[in-house]
Write a protein that holds these residues in place. Structure first.
Motif, PDB file in Angstrom:
ATOM      1  N   ARG A 104      -2.811  -4.264  -3.909  1.00  0.00           N
ATOM      2  CA  ARG A 104      -1.407  -3.853  -4.024  1.00  0.00           C
ATOM      3  C   ARG A 104      -0.929  -3.893  -5.472  1.00  0.00           C
ATOM      4  NH1 ARG A 104       2.510  -6.022   0.876  1.00  0.00           N
ATOM      5  NH2 ARG A 104       1.161  -5.411   2.615  1.00  0.00           N
ATOM      6  N   CYS A 105      -0.179  -2.882  -5.825  1.00  0.00           N
ATOM      7  CA  CYS A 105       0.391  -2.737  -7.163  1.00  0.00           C
ATOM      8  C   CYS A 105       1.908  -2.860  -7.045  1.00  0.00           C
ATOM      9  CB  CYS A 105      -0.001  -1.366  -7.712  1.00  0.00           C
ATOM     10  SG  CYS A 105       0.602  -1.017  -9.376  1.00  0.00           S
ATOM     11  N   GLY A 106       2.563  -3.297  -8.126  1.00  0.00           N
ATOM     12  CA  GLY A 106       4.027  -3.283  -8.150  1.00  0.00           C
ATOM     13  C   GLY A 106       4.666  -4.496  -7.507  1.00  0.00           C
ATOM     14  N   CYS A 107       3.843  -5.403  -6.989  1.00  0.00           N
ATOM     15  CA  CYS A 107       4.400  -6.647  -6.432  1.00  0.00           C
ATOM     16  C   CYS A 107       3.520  -7.790  -6.906  1.00  0.00           C
ATOM     17  CB  CYS A 107       4.422  -6.590  -4.906  1.00  0.00           C
ATOM     18  SG  CYS A 107       2.785  -6.508  -4.173  1.00  0.00           S
ATOM     19  N   VAL A 121       3.847  -9.443 -10.738  1.00  0.00           N
ATOM     20  CA  VAL A 121       4.275  -8.050 -10.562  1.00  0.00           C
ATOM     21  C   VAL A 121       3.648  -7.191 -11.660  1.00  0.00           C
ATOM     22  CG1 VAL A 121       6.258  -6.497 -10.569  1.00  0.00           C
ATOM     23  CG2 VAL A 121       6.479  -8.797  -9.593  1.00  0.00           C
ATOM     24  N   CYS A 122       3.102  -6.050 -11.277  1.00  0.00           N
ATOM     25  CA  CYS A 122       2.431  -5.187 -12.257  1.00  0.00           C
ATOM     26  C   CYS A 122       2.928  -3.753 -12.142  1.00  0.00           C
ATOM     27  CB  CYS A 122       0.914  -5.223 -12.030  1.00  0.00           C
ATOM     28  SG  CYS A 122       0.419  -4.710 -10.374  1.00  0.00           S
ATOM     29  N   HIS A 123       2.808  -2.999 -13.214  1.00  0.00           N
ATOM     30  CA  HIS A 123       3.047  -1.547 -13.212  1.00  0.00           C
ATOM     31  C   HIS A 123       4.351  -1.155 -12.518  1.00  0.00           C
ATOM     32  CE1 HIS A 123      -1.460  -2.083 -13.332  1.00  0.00           C
ATOM     33  NE2 HIS A 123      -1.194  -1.479 -14.492  1.00  0.00           N
ATOM     34  N   ALA A 124       5.408  -1.928 -12.823  1.00  0.00           N
ATOM     35  CA  ALA A 124       6.671  -1.686 -12.111  1.00  0.00           C
ATOM     36  C   ALA A 124       7.679  -0.888 -12.938  1.00  0.00           C
ATOM     37  CB  ALA A 124       7.280  -3.006 -11.679  1.00  0.00           C
ATOM     38  N   TRP A 143      -1.458   1.129  -3.758  1.00  0.00           N
ATOM     39  CA  TRP A 143      -2.665   0.351  -4.083  1.00  0.00           C
ATOM     40  C   TRP A 143      -3.259   0.842  -5.405  1.00  0.00           C
ATOM     41  CZ3 TRP A 143      -4.229   2.646   1.157  1.00  0.00           C
ATOM     42  CH2 TRP A 143      -3.703   1.893   2.211  1.00  0.00           C
ATOM     43  N   HIS A 144      -3.762  -0.097  -6.208  1.00  0.00           N
ATOM     44  CA  HIS A 144      -4.614   0.314  -7.325  1.00  0.00           C
ATOM     45  C   HIS A 144      -5.777   1.099  -6.714  1.00  0.00           C
ATOM     46  CE1 HIS A 144      -2.955  -3.532  -9.340  1.00  0.00           C
ATOM     47  NE2 HIS A 144      -2.282  -2.489  -9.783  1.00  0.00           N
ATOM     48  N   ASP A 145      -6.157   2.166  -7.355  1.00  0.00           N
ATOM     49  CA  ASP A 145      -7.180   3.042  -6.777  1.00  0.00           C
ATOM     50  C   ASP A 145      -8.519   2.357  -6.610  1.00  0.00           C
ATOM     51  OD1 ASP A 145      -8.229   5.731  -6.055  1.00  0.00           O
ATOM     52  OD2 ASP A 145      -9.374   5.511  -7.898  1.00  0.00           O
ATOM     53  N   MET A 226      -5.829  -8.683 -16.384  1.00  0.00           N
ATOM     54  CA  MET A 226      -5.093  -8.713 -15.124  1.00  0.00           C
ATOM     55  C   MET A 226      -4.060  -7.577 -15.125  1.00  0.00           C
ATOM     56  SD  MET A 226      -6.408 -10.956 -13.224  1.00  0.00           S
ATOM     57  CE  MET A 226      -5.255 -11.395 -11.903  1.00  0.00           C
ATOM     58  N   PRO A 227      -3.667  -7.099 -13.939  1.00  0.00           N
ATOM     59  CA  PRO A 227      -2.794  -5.914 -13.889  1.00  0.00           C
ATOM     60  C   PRO A 227      -1.461  -6.113 -14.602  1.00  0.00           C
ATOM     61  CG  PRO A 227      -3.024  -6.901 -11.699  1.00  0.00           C
ATOM     62  CD  PRO A 227      -4.039  -7.542 -12.577  1.00  0.00           C
ATOM     63  N   GLU A 228      -0.889  -7.322 -14.523  1.00  0.00           N
ATOM     64  CA  GLU A 228       0.415  -7.539 -15.171  1.00  0.00           C
ATOM     65  C   GLU A 228       0.312  -7.521 -16.696  1.00  0.00           C
ATOM     66  OE1 GLU A 228      -1.257  -9.610 -13.244  1.00  0.00           O
ATOM     67  OE2 GLU A 228      -0.935 -11.725 -13.732  1.00  0.00           O
TER      68      GLU A 228
HETATM   69 ZN    ZN Z   1      -0.421  -2.571 -10.621  1.00  0.00          ZN
END
Ligand code: ZN
Ligand code: 9MR
Length: 533
Positions: A104-107, A121-124, A143-145, A226-228
């Motif tokens: 999951r992305c954005g949370c 939280v990432c990519h928000a 979702w991240h691909d 990490m995504p964030e």
């Molecule tokens: Zn993300």
């Protein structure tokens, strides 16, 4: 001395039980924990398997059905331990479904649900429109691909299709299957709650005119952080007709599935599908996608969109029964595309499957028969490949390409459809053989899913798995698998030229052409396991 290879997760009591040995043996005994002989059998000399590059001997002890821990002892001294269990596949189903939550992305992923595998939280942030950076929109969620942090519509639609069809065909498997994820939207089964997270993001990717942005990502792939920590500017990349059609299709499909649970969400999905379809009608020509200069994240280009449009029309027809959608479908069928393809680049099979699942008046039965024949024809072809493989892998040499495990699992899906939808039960065996191949019955003696035993995926090309500082790998992730044309530098260095296709693999984080993960490599595994259960 070789070890006989078999599925690493244990065997289902009533299931197929196969072991394969790359060394001559004639007879074998299966002993239980107390050393008591519970089964005696003879190896079948299979002969040379070119994809494995081995001469093989096979044992089938499917008749042994009692739960317990066993050792298979071949008369040449080779041994292997295994278990027979009830619901042997359930932990794998749970884990491969839970994997979507970890992507999951954005949370934030919190300890309550994610255990050690948390992130912030990432990519928000708002995403700029690539073609006109004076405009920006919210496009968070989904979702991240894959090992990268991009989010791509056609890839997402494909993964959703696998999961939604799994639910559509095997709802009883999911009704009580809980994977411990945060849920919104009321009393949804967990699989639908997880898919809703992706669908809610997708809805944000639609432009006012109905067209759908092909992807949202940064201009370049992030470092292995990490995504964030990936805070580069996000962009919405140009609308494509494939993305718009796949979006229309999957929103229409989802609208039917969510309706009994949440009519408001279903209406919203259906309206979005109609808006996308209107765009398709207004833009009848193929509008492909190439990465613009200055961007090199995932491209997901395609050479045509007739199959995508066909899928969209089939889903809208299934929702409405309207003649106009049917006529457009029939018109699109004049183009040449596969009616059994279930991938991200080729989606005709999803349209055919939906059409087959419709309750049709008699005059439509002929067309349904054609789609049914297409799936059965493909199942026959795959059955022949399976018979030619020492490991029962329904794979040609060419199938061992980038993401070969998706081919293996798409083929499992064809066998499942041939049984469940086309009514030819005998093909069902192919599903379990393909899964056992993924789960360890292969020349690498390797379980391509993380979290299951010692010889399983540990070092995928997956940014958070590398950067999270946790020793263990995020569980439930499916590796791309052997690729006879390794494309990355590490794989080219590590895989000697001339290696047999099924052995062109190593569990190394740098090997993105062998050992990445993606959402649409996980999703067909969920489908195949749902069939088995
Ligand atoms: Zn993300
Ligand atoms: O699976 C894709 C493979 O066939 C292509 O050759 C490769 C290079 O363009 O891209 C693969 O897809 C990747 C996508 O572009 C971005 N996310 C991860 C995908 C799997 O590696």
């Amino acid at each position: 001395m070789n070890t006989p290879v078999l599925s690493h997760i244990g065997f289902e009591t009533g299931g197929i039980k196969q072991a394969v040995l790359a060394q001559r043996a004639d007879k074998y005994l299966v002993k239980n924990n107390e050393g008591k002989v519970c089964f005696e059998g003879e190896f079948e000399a299979f002969g040379y398997d070119p994809n494995a590059g081995e001469e093989l001997w096979r044992a089938d002890f499917s008749e042994l059905k009692e739960t317990g821990a066993y050792t298979l002892c071949a008369d040449n001294g080779c041994e292997v331990q295994f278990e027979i269990r009830q619901n042997a596949y359930e932990p794998v189903l749970k884990s491969t479904l839970k994997a979507f939550y970890y992507l999951r992305c954005g949370c934030a992923l919190t300890p309550e649900y994610a255990g050690e595998f948390t992130h912030d939280v990432c990519h928000a942030g708002r995403a700029l429109v690539w073609e006109d950076t004076s405009k920006s929109y919210e496009a968070d969620g989904g979702w991240h691909d894959a090992g990268d942090y991009g989010r791509y519509i056609t890839a997402g639609a494909c993964a959703l299709a696998h999961l939604l069809f799994a639910y559509r065909l095997y709802p009883q498997v999911f009704d009580s299957l809980e994977v411990h994820i945060p849920k919104s939207g009321g009393r949804l089964p967990d699989i639908l709650a997880e898919c809703r997270y992706e669908l809610s993001w997708m809805l944000k990717m639609q432009r006012e005119d109905g067209g759908v942005y092909h992807k949202v990502s940064t201009a370049h792939h992030a470092a292995f952080v990490m995504p964030e920590k990936d805070t580069s500017q996000l962009y919405l990349f140009p609308v494509s007709s494939m993305a718009t059609a796949d979006f229309a299709a999957v929103c229409a499909l989802a609208s039917r599935i969510y309706r009994p649970f949440d009519a408001e969400f279903a209406d919203c999905l259906f309206a979005a599908a109609q808006r996308a379809d209107k765009w398709l009608v207004d833009h009848p020509d193929f509008l492909g996608f190439r990465n613009p200069k200055g961007c090199d994240t995932g491209e997901y280009g395609e050479r045509g969109d007739r199959d995508n449009r066909f899928w969209a029309c089939a889903e809208l027809f299934a929702c409405t029964g309207e003649e106009l959608y049917h006529e457009r479908m029939m018109e699109l069928l004049k183009s040449d595309f596969s009616l059994t393809a279930l991938g991200y680049g080729s989606v005709g099979g999803f349209g055919a499957l939906t059409y087959l699942l419709c309750d049709m008046p008699n005059r439509r039965r002929v067309q349904q028969e054609k789609f049914r024949d297409a799936f059965l024809f493909e199942a026959v072809r795959l059955n022949e490949l399976m018979a030619a493989s020492g490991y029962h892998a329904a794979m040609s040499e060419q199938d061992y390409c980038w993401g070969s495990n998706m081919n293996l699992m798409k083929h499992a899906m064809i066998f499942a459809i041939a049984d469940t939808v086309c009514g030819v039960k005998a093909f069902g065996r192919g599903v379990e053989y393909q899964l056992q191949c993924l789960l360890g019955c292969n020349p690498m003696d390797f379980c391509y899913i993380s979290g299951f035993g010692e010889k399983s995926l540990k070092n995928p090309h997956l940014r958070p798995a590398y950067a999270d500082g946790v020793e263990e790998c995020i569980p439930g992730m499916v590796s791309g698998g052997p690729n006879r044309h390794p494309a990355d530098e590490d794989a080219k260095r590590l895989i000697p030229a001339g290696t047999s296709p099924m052995k062109c693999f190593t569990d190394h984080v740098g090997c993105y052409s062998l050992n990445e993960i993606t959402i649409y490599w996980n999703s067909p595994v969920v489908f195949a396991l749902a069939y088995l259960m």
